[in-house]
Design a protein around this motif. Structure first.
Motif, PDB file in Angstrom:
ATOM      1  N   ALA A 151       0.846  -1.190   0.000  1.00 27.58           N
ATOM      2  CA  ALA A 151       0.000   0.000   0.000  1.00 27.58           C
ATOM      3  C   ALA A 151       0.879   1.236   0.000  1.00 27.58           C
ATOM      4  O   ALA A 151       1.995   1.220   0.524  1.00 27.58           O
ATOM      5  CB  ALA A 151      -0.921   0.007   1.215  1.00 27.58           C
ATOM      6  N   ASP A 152       0.370   2.296  -0.581  1.00 25.20           N
ATOM      7  CA  ASP A 152       1.087   3.572  -0.682  1.00 25.20           C
ATOM      8  C   ASP A 152       0.115   4.651  -0.215  1.00 25.20           C
ATOM      9  O   ASP A 152      -0.844   4.988  -0.921  1.00 25.20           O
ATOM     10  CB  ASP A 152       1.492   3.785  -2.146  1.00 25.20           C
TER      11      ASP A 152
ATOM     12  N   LYS B 236      -3.116   3.944  -2.571  1.00 27.80           N
ATOM     13  CA  LYS B 236      -3.011   3.007  -3.692  1.00 27.80           C
ATOM     14  C   LYS B 236      -2.523   1.689  -3.123  1.00 27.80           C
ATOM     15  O   LYS B 236      -1.586   1.666  -2.329  1.00 27.80           O
ATOM     16  CB  LYS B 236      -2.010   3.515  -4.729  1.00 27.80           C
ATOM     17  N   CYS B 237      -3.136   0.596  -3.547  1.00 20.98           N
ATOM     18  CA  CYS B 237      -2.602  -0.671  -3.071  1.00 20.98           C
ATOM     19  C   CYS B 237      -2.729  -1.736  -4.142  1.00 20.98           C
ATOM     20  O   CYS B 237      -3.319  -1.517  -5.200  1.00 20.98           O
ATOM     21  CB  CYS B 237      -3.221  -1.076  -1.743  1.00 20.98           C
TER      22      CYS B 237
ATOM     23  N   GLU C  18      -4.838  -4.290  -8.511  1.00 23.24           N
ATOM     24  CA  GLU C  18      -4.604  -2.970  -7.906  1.00 23.24           C
ATOM     25  C   GLU C  18      -5.922  -2.414  -7.388  1.00 23.24           C
ATOM     26  O   GLU C  18      -7.004  -2.803  -7.852  1.00 23.24           O
ATOM     27  CB  GLU C  18      -3.986  -2.002  -8.927  1.00 23.24           C
TER      28      GLU C  18
ATOM     29  N   GLU D 269      -7.627   1.389  -5.338  1.00 17.88           N
ATOM     30  CA  GLU D 269      -7.348   2.736  -4.840  1.00 17.88           C
ATOM     31  C   GLU D 269      -8.555   3.262  -4.083  1.00 17.88           C
ATOM     32  O   GLU D 269      -9.691   3.091  -4.513  1.00 17.88           O
ATOM     33  CB  GLU D 269      -7.001   3.667  -6.024  1.00 17.88           C
TER      34      GLU D 269
ATOM     35  N   LEU E 298      -7.355   1.635   4.925  1.00 18.48           N
ATOM     36  CA  LEU E 298      -6.236   0.860   4.387  1.00 18.48           C
ATOM     37  C   LEU E 298      -6.561  -0.629   4.338  1.00 18.48           C
ATOM     38  O   LEU E 298      -6.422  -1.287   3.296  1.00 18.48           O
ATOM     39  CB  LEU E 298      -5.002   1.104   5.266  1.00 18.48           C
TER      40      LEU E 298
ATOM     41  N   LEU F 126      -7.149  -3.220   1.161  1.00 16.22           N
ATOM     42  CA  LEU F 126      -6.313  -4.418   0.985  1.00 16.22           C
ATOM     43  C   LEU F 126      -7.170  -5.685   0.968  1.00 16.22           C
ATOM     44  O   LEU F 126      -6.905  -6.620   0.212  1.00 16.22           O
ATOM     45  CB  LEU F 126      -5.262  -4.504   2.109  1.00 16.22           C
TER      46      LEU F 126
ATOM     47  N   VAL G  41       3.740  -1.267   3.804  1.00 13.55           N
ATOM     48  CA  VAL G  41       3.005  -0.011   3.678  1.00 13.55           C
ATOM     49  C   VAL G  41       3.997   1.140   3.521  1.00 13.55           C
ATOM     50  O   VAL G  41       4.844   1.364   4.393  1.00 13.55           O
ATOM     51  CB  VAL G  41       2.114   0.232   4.917  1.00 13.55           C
TER      52      VAL G  41
ATOM     53  N   TRP H 194       3.357   1.376  -4.081  1.00 20.08           N
ATOM     54  CA  TRP H 194       2.827   0.187  -3.395  1.00 20.08           C
ATOM     55  C   TRP H 194       3.638  -1.055  -3.740  1.00 20.08           C
ATOM     56  O   TRP H 194       3.795  -1.948  -2.893  1.00 20.08           O
ATOM     57  CB  TRP H 194       1.320   0.010  -3.643  1.00 20.08           C
TER      58      TRP H 194
END
Lengths: 315, 315
Positions: free
Chosen positions: A13-14, A21-22, A34, A36, A52, A56, A73, A300
């Motif tokens: 994750a970002d 974004k993950c 992906e 978001e 989060l 995920l 992360v 991510w």
């Protein structure tokens, strides 16, 4: 090279100021999905962890659970990867001194890796992107801010406390423009989106308002001499920054990412020339200079690659 | 930590423009003997190897021979530690592209380690001097020139080609004074002996000729305000350099050596203050800043510690 956790599926994750974004990598490091979602940036730790983990969890296949995965992360801001804490993050005001890893562990039982988002970017580009196959890679992200990181022998150099990789606030011009951090002439004050806009506005004698790097690139594409000069000067400064980093660290490769890298054709040749012609050992091998390849997913992906142990096990 | 070659006596040498300093360490890393001879700097490789090996041979006890020892040689200039070559060295014009390691091997049968003299300094200070016990140490030598090196996890970071550790030619002030290398605002142009003299001469409105850092320190000791200001400004600039290096690499410790370090009391407090107050993570631990402890022997000691394998085995 085999690393612990290879062969296991990974989630990354970002967390940025506007979006989380993950995504999911398979055991061979390929992107398989992906996702978001918006970032609840101001509400504090619990709502952010909700968002989060919710994002995920959409990446699970039937029958999978948290312990199917290694999780990493990446997060904007000053991150303590050893303690798993977001120390401070200007765009995530809800996360000051937030024990994000502990919060994730409480909900999932998993010890996620936590790292700075630009460090995650560099790890991804070094392992799977523009720097793959290289022993030492320095990444720079040129966007609203300027970040970066260092990969030596395939691993992130996180520094004594885990804070390494903030080249944006290394001074390059002691009498240069004020940086948002309050210091003068930081790389960020010279290479941020704002710095490029300001450079063009000064050259063209126009107001800076509304001039984005994208607009300056558009003008460059029409032959606007001020736009071309603003990008060229940006390249010269980036080249000087890479020159200093090369003399200090002698890396195999630089990878340049962030929003400004979309204009790479306007500034990267000048930056490379500056490096190539001024390097102390220019008769030997000059570091490669490459634009990032993995796009907005790099954050991510790098976090997923970090897996548990990026920092936490090295303390 | 045990390293290959521990338990064996070591010889080290430090080849400078005027003298070759060398010495012997016992198996526990203690200095047991030192020796110094003049450097035949212009005559080429063979006379230099004669002088070097002659000096080292005086350190033998009866019955010892070259293969009793591990040998390391530090040398001023741009050194290729992987190939064992002196690429270029301004003060050793006889050694351009000189295969020094091969020449030593031909005469002794021993594969000596070859490394840059400032890198050797940092290795010595990191293992046995001001940085001992620290995981990551950045060393800077402030003298006629400015050099340095990086020790991560107890080992020198030599970079992709072995050229890392030339912070003297990292730019810190893009519009700053011309450096001897032809670039602008390098650390060396701001922190060399010449830069300190020039700073004092400008502040005091006097001619620079004959003003050494030692003389400026003498004047500072009498309360000369211009001398104190010249050292303080030197400290501010060193602090900015350490700030950038900290943001990039987050080291545990800086060790400052070279001739100017004899005036450390006049500039190091200001440098430390600059670092402590401006570090992005100043609420966390700030890197230690220390004056070097091993004096002029650090170069040969570091070379001796490098032993075969510093660089050559890591290529």
């Amino acid at each position: 090279m085999t690393r612990p956790g290879e062969g296991q599926a990974r989630l990354g994750a970002d967390i940025g100021g506007t979006a989380i974004k993950c995504g999911r990598l398979d055991a061979d490091g390929r992107v398989v999905a992906e996702q978001e979602v918006g970032t609840p940036a101001r509400e504090g730790l619990a709502p952010l962890v909700d968002a989060l983990l919710g994002a995920l969890a959409t990446l699970f296949a039937p029958g999978e659970s948290w312990d199917t995965f290694r999780i990493g992360v990446g997060c904007a801001g000053l991150i303590d990867p050893r303690r798993g804490v977001v120390v401070s993050s200007p765009n995530l005001p809800g996360l000051r001194r937030a024990p994000l890893r502990d919060a994730i562990r409480e909900r999932t039982g998993i010890a996620a890796a936590l790292l700075n988002d630009a460090n995650a970017f560099v790890l991804a580009e070094a392992r799977l992107g523009a720097g793959r196959g290289m022993r030492s890679v320095i990444g720079l992200t040129l966007g609203t801010g300027v970040g970066g990181g260092l990969v030596f022998d395939g691993e992130l150099w996180e520094g004594e406390q885990g804070f390494a990789g903030e080249p944006g606030h290394a001074p390059l011009s002691l009498d240069g423009p004020l940086c948002v951090c309050g210091r003068r002439g930081c790389l960020e004050a010279l290479l941020s989106a704002r710095a490029v806009s300001s450079r063009y506005a000064t050259l063209a004698g126009v107001a800076e308002a509304g001039l984005t790097p994208a607009e300056i690139s558009r003008r460059a594409s029409t032959g606007d001499a001020h736009a071309l000069a603003a990008w060229s000067e940006t390249g010269r400064i980036l080249g000087q920054a890479m020159l200093g980093l090369s003399h200090l660290l002698d890396p195999a490769c630089f990878v340049i990412g962030g929003g400004q890298s979309r204009a790479a054709s306007y500034f990267l040749p000048r930056a490379e020339e500056e490096l190539r012609t001024q390097l102390l050992w220019s008769d030997e091998r000059v570091p490669l200079v490459r634009a990032a390849e993995l796009g907005p997913s790099a954050g991510w992906i790098g976090a997923a690659l970090a897996g548990p142990g990026a920092g936490s096990d090295r303390a």
